[in-house]
Design a protein around this motif. Structure first.
Motif, PDB file in Angstrom:
ATOM      1  N   MET B   1       0.939  -1.403  -0.054  1.00  0.00           N
ATOM      2  CA  MET B   1      -0.138   0.085   0.013  1.00  0.00           C
ATOM      3  C   MET B   1       0.844   1.234  -0.076  1.00  0.00           C
ATOM      4  SD  MET B   1      -3.034   0.910   2.590  1.00  0.00           S
ATOM      5  CE  MET B   1      -4.203   0.095   1.920  1.00  0.00           C
ATOM      6  N   ILE B   2       0.608   2.125  -0.877  1.00  0.00           N
ATOM      7  CA  ILE B   2       1.516   3.126  -0.945  1.00  0.00           C
ATOM      8  C   ILE B   2       0.729   4.594  -1.111  1.00  0.00           C
ATOM      9  CG2 ILE B   2       3.476   2.394  -2.134  1.00  0.00           C
ATOM     10  CD1 ILE B   2       2.418   2.929  -4.977  1.00  0.00           C
ATOM     11  N   GLN B  14      -3.384   4.812  -2.406  1.00  0.00           N
ATOM     12  CA  GLN B  14      -3.057   4.505  -4.047  1.00  0.00           C
ATOM     13  C   GLN B  14      -4.320   3.646  -4.366  1.00  0.00           C
ATOM     14  OE1 GLN B  14      -2.348   0.465  -3.932  1.00  0.00           O
ATOM     15  NE2 GLN B  14      -3.421   0.799  -5.904  1.00  0.00           N
ATOM     16  N   SER B  15      -5.031   3.225  -3.535  1.00  0.00           N
ATOM     17  CA  SER B  15      -6.490   2.585  -4.068  1.00  0.00           C
ATOM     18  C   SER B  15      -7.403   3.526  -4.693  1.00  0.00           C
ATOM     19  CB  SER B  15      -7.029   1.835  -2.808  1.00  0.00           C
ATOM     20  OG  SER B  15      -7.368   2.662  -1.862  1.00  0.00           O
ATOM     21  N   LYS B  50      13.201  -3.191 -13.310  1.00  0.00           N
ATOM     22  CA  LYS B  50      13.149  -3.317 -11.984  1.00  0.00           C
ATOM     23  C   LYS B  50      14.180  -2.099 -11.606  1.00  0.00           C
ATOM     24  CE  LYS B  50      13.965  -6.401  -8.187  1.00  0.00           C
ATOM     25  NZ  LYS B  50      14.212  -7.789  -7.796  1.00  0.00           N
ATOM     26  N   ARG B  71       8.692   6.079 -10.435  1.00  0.00           N
ATOM     27  CA  ARG B  71       8.865   5.186  -8.908  1.00  0.00           C
ATOM     28  C   ARG B  71       9.894   4.343  -9.126  1.00  0.00           C
ATOM     29  NH1 ARG B  71       5.390   0.598  -8.384  1.00  0.00           N
ATOM     30  NH2 ARG B  71       4.768   1.070 -10.230  1.00  0.00           N
ATOM     31  N   THR B  73      10.366   0.585  -8.979  1.00  0.00           N
ATOM     32  CA  THR B  73       9.566  -0.609  -9.112  1.00  0.00           C
ATOM     33  C   THR B  73      10.064  -1.449  -8.001  1.00  0.00           C
ATOM     34  OG1 THR B  73      10.667  -1.551 -10.708  1.00  0.00           O
ATOM     35  CG2 THR B  73       8.723  -0.209 -10.912  1.00  0.00           C
ATOM     36  N   SER B  74      11.420  -1.553  -7.617  1.00  0.00           N
ATOM     37  CA  SER B  74      11.701  -2.426  -6.360  1.00  0.00           C
ATOM     38  C   SER B  74      11.504  -2.183  -5.371  1.00  0.00           C
ATOM     39  CB  SER B  74      13.298  -2.560  -6.558  1.00  0.00           C
ATOM     40  OG  SER B  74      14.050  -1.436  -6.378  1.00  0.00           O
ATOM     41  N   THR B  75      10.989  -1.032  -5.046  1.00  0.00           N
ATOM     42  CA  THR B  75      10.697  -0.505  -3.479  1.00  0.00           C
ATOM     43  C   THR B  75       9.317   0.077  -3.484  1.00  0.00           C
ATOM     44  OG1 THR B  75      11.655   1.550  -3.711  1.00  0.00           O
ATOM     45  CG2 THR B  75      13.193   0.052  -3.051  1.00  0.00           C
ATOM     46  N   ASP B  76       8.845   0.441  -4.664  1.00  0.00           N
ATOM     47  CA  ASP B  76       7.415   1.047  -4.737  1.00  0.00           C
ATOM     48  C   ASP B  76       7.788   2.600  -4.295  1.00  0.00           C
ATOM     49  OD1 ASP B  76       6.242  -0.983  -5.924  1.00  0.00           O
ATOM     50  OD2 ASP B  76       4.952  -1.445  -4.209  1.00  0.00           O
ATOM     51  N   GLU B 104      18.134  -7.410  -5.460  1.00  0.00           N
ATOM     52  CA  GLU B 104      17.076  -6.841  -4.486  1.00  0.00           C
ATOM     53  C   GLU B 104      17.632  -5.660  -3.684  1.00  0.00           C
ATOM     54  OE1 GLU B 104      14.316  -8.505  -4.345  1.00  0.00           O
ATOM     55  OE2 GLU B 104      14.757 -10.061  -5.927  1.00  0.00           O
ATOM     56  N   SER B 109       9.075  -3.109  -0.192  1.00  0.00           N
ATOM     57  CA  SER B 109       8.165  -2.357  -0.478  1.00  0.00           C
ATOM     58  C   SER B 109       7.598  -1.702   0.857  1.00  0.00           C
ATOM     59  CB  SER B 109       6.950  -2.978  -1.448  1.00  0.00           C
ATOM     60  OG  SER B 109       5.908  -2.253  -1.150  1.00  0.00           O
ATOM     61  N   GLY B 110       7.345  -0.364   0.892  1.00  0.00           N
ATOM     62  CA  GLY B 110       6.622   0.002   1.966  1.00  0.00           C
ATOM     63  C   GLY B 110       7.329   0.244   3.174  1.00  0.00           C
ATOM     64  N   ASN B 111       8.542  -0.574   3.234  1.00  0.00           N
ATOM     65  CA  ASN B 111       9.234  -0.539   4.485  1.00  0.00           C
ATOM     66  C   ASN B 111      10.073   0.835   4.595  1.00  0.00           C
ATOM     67  OD1 ASN B 111       8.560  -3.140   5.069  1.00  0.00           O
ATOM     68  ND2 ASN B 111      10.287  -3.990   4.266  1.00  0.00           N
TER      69      ASN B 111
END
Lengths: 421, 116
Positions: B1-2, B14-15, B50, B71, B73-76, B104, B109-111
């Motif tokens: 979720m971003i 994001q939704s 990536k 963006r 895409t490896s971490t969002d 990696e 993501s999100g973290n």
């Protein structure tokens, strides 16, 4: 006879013997060799499809000098992240032949590999929730039957008999019927990776784990090998089976693929007593569920709406799926979910895979399985091995080429792919 | 979720948004002279990196306006947001967190919002 002697057999007797020694003396299932300088074939990606490719290359095509190179541990990607559903009720002839080739291999895989796939043909049900669903599914059932597949139409009362816990009428999108394939079912996801790995290893395939492929080296339009975290390894042929990362690797060889990588999520609940003995999928409300042998409900969610490599996924996607699950099965309303995870799937514009050679000689791709590759594991590996060994596609995968994105012969399976692409 | 910072409405979940895929894909101007292969490239092929990715978003459940974003895409992690009539920021402005093409990132993501 020598082969017989080293072959690892599993039986009730080995089980008993090892039980008395505290299960400490089981043989290693595969070696973990250092990579050699060169191979005839390098398979990039140690999931079910990749290991199966190596297995069939060694078994059916007599190529023994093979390495499977895996970034993490084998089966750690989408092979270990899916909801293990197996079926072949796809609309078009090409897909029906490909996926049913796979189901037929699944049916004998435990015996062939002498390793229990826990393949359970408990049936797969696709629910219809509106008039359009009914028409689409009946059309697909007819197409399936013409292709010799065992799909049938179920009325709501038949569904209720098979899955008594389902709420079929008191919900926003009532259940109006279902397409049902009895030969479909589930299997143990790790077993297929381990089984193929073990038997490939016995035939001399090197399974190299914790070795990341950084790039594919080409020269004059011909593949030379791969650069990895353990140095350069040369190869006559390179077969890429890297799911979500396929397009990243293809780019290092100058090949562009029509793929988009997205997270696809799944979750499992706490274990409960047997309550649902088939697989139920619903495209319209987006929920699918089966119960594992441990008793956990295995629930598949959808893909995130944007490209990402995060193996995690958005929470709103899970919320949508769980909402549908609770409405369809009110008795699951108070259950706790134990785990949730995401895998990166590579999605093709027509929701069908690519099993093909490309403009670089000696470079092959098996990708684009999107949200439904597990069911195809042995079939895909089998025809891909044929493609790699002969530099020509098997007749089953000839249509799943890259040229279809320029000549327009797409195999549009958006209707049969359970997760909206 | 971003969280996405809509240039018209501000930061929203994001939704509320829909993704429009790769940004800055121009329709070929000489389409009558294109062969099937090149036309196929325009219709079906999109970048799928990536790392740093230029993409389009639309605030479907808000102002319904389109805009662009950069963006990872490896971490969002969203690195930049700009309107359709603005020039895209240069790729040199962003550091790719990946050492190898298929590597990696340290944090997924999100973290990154937690660990930063």
């Amino acid at each position: 006879m020598l082969v017989w002697a080293v072959k690892k057999k599993y039986s009730i007797f080995t089980l008993l013997k090892n039980a008395f020694s505290n299960n400490e003396n089981w043989q290693k299932m595969w070696k973990s060799p250092e990579p050699k300088k060169s191979y005839d074939v390098i398979v990039v990606g140690g999931g079910g499809h990749g290991l199966g490719t190596a297995y069939y290359l060694a078994k059916e095509h007599g190529i023994k000098n093979i390495a499977v190179i895996e970034k993490g541990w084998i089966g750690s990607g989408n092979t270990g992240r899916n909801t293990t559903i197996i079926r072949s009720n796809y609309l078009w002839n090409e897909s029906a032949f490909l996926y049913d080739h796979s189901v037929k291999l699944w049916e004998n895989l435990s015996q062939e590999l002498n390793y229990n796939m826990m393949f359970s043909q408990r049936g797969v049900m696709n629910l219809a929730h509106n008039e359009h669903d009914i028409k689409e599914m009946k059309r697909r059932i007819s197409a399936n039957r013409l292709n010799g597949l065992d799909t049938q139409w179920l009325e709501t009362k038949d569904i209720k008999r098979l899955v008594p816990i389902m709420n079929t009428d008191n919900l926003r999108y009532p259940v109006l019927g279902a397409a049902f394939q009895r030969r479909g079912g589930v299997a143990r996801h790790d077993a297929v990776a381990w089984g193929f790995a073990m038997r490939a290893d016995e035939m001399g395939v090197d399974i190299i784990q914790n070795c990341e492929v950084h790039s594919i080296k080409t020269k004059n339009g011909k593949v030379e090998g791969v650069k990895t975290s353990k140095g350069f390894i040369s190869a006559k042929k390179v077969a890429v089976v890297a799911s979500g990362h396929t397009s990243v690797l293809a780019k290092t060889a100058g090949v562009r693929l029509p793929l988009q990588s997205r997270p696809l999520q799944a979750l499992v609940s706490e274990p409960i007593k047997p309550v649902i003995n088939t697989v139920v999928m619903s495209n319209a409300v987006h929920a699918y569920v089966s119960q594992s042998d441990k008793g956990e409900l295995v629930i598949g969610a959808g893909t995130d709406g944007y490209n990402s490599f995060t193996q995690r996924g958005g929470y709103d996607v899970i919320e949508e799926t769980v909402r549908a699950i609770v409405e369809l099965y009110p008795i699951f309303g108070k259950m706790k979910m134990l785990r949730q995870w995401g895998g990166i799937v590579d999605i093709c514009p027509d929701a069908s895979p690519i099993i093909s050679k490309c403009e670089v000689k000696g470079l092959y791709f098996n990708c684009g399985w999107g949200t439904g590759g597990f069911k195809a594991t042995p079939g895909s590996a089998n025809v891909f091995a044929h493609t790699v060994a002969n530099d020509e596609p098997h007749k089953i995968n000839a249509a799943f080429n890259l040229e279809r994105f320029s000549d327009g012969r797409l195999i549009d399976e958006h209707g049969a792919a359970a997760v909206a692409h | 979720m971003i969280l996405i910072n809509c240039p018209y409405c501000g930061e929203r979940d994001q939704s509320e948004f829909s993704n429009g895929g790769e940004a800055h894909v121009a329709r070929p101007e000489n389409s009558e002279n294109l062969n099937d292969k090149d036309w196929g490239q325009y219709v079906f092929y999109r970048d799928n990196p990536k790392g740093i990715f230029y993409e389009r978003w639309v605030h479907s459940h808000g102002c319904r306006k389109w805009f662009n974003a950069v963006r990872n895409t490896s971490t969002d992690e969203i690195l930049a947001i700009y309107k359709l009539n603005e020039n895209p920021p240069s790729k040199e402005n962003f550091t790719n967190t990946l050492k190898t093409p298929s590597g990696e990132p340290k944090v997924g993501s999100g973290n990154f919002t937690v660990k930063k």
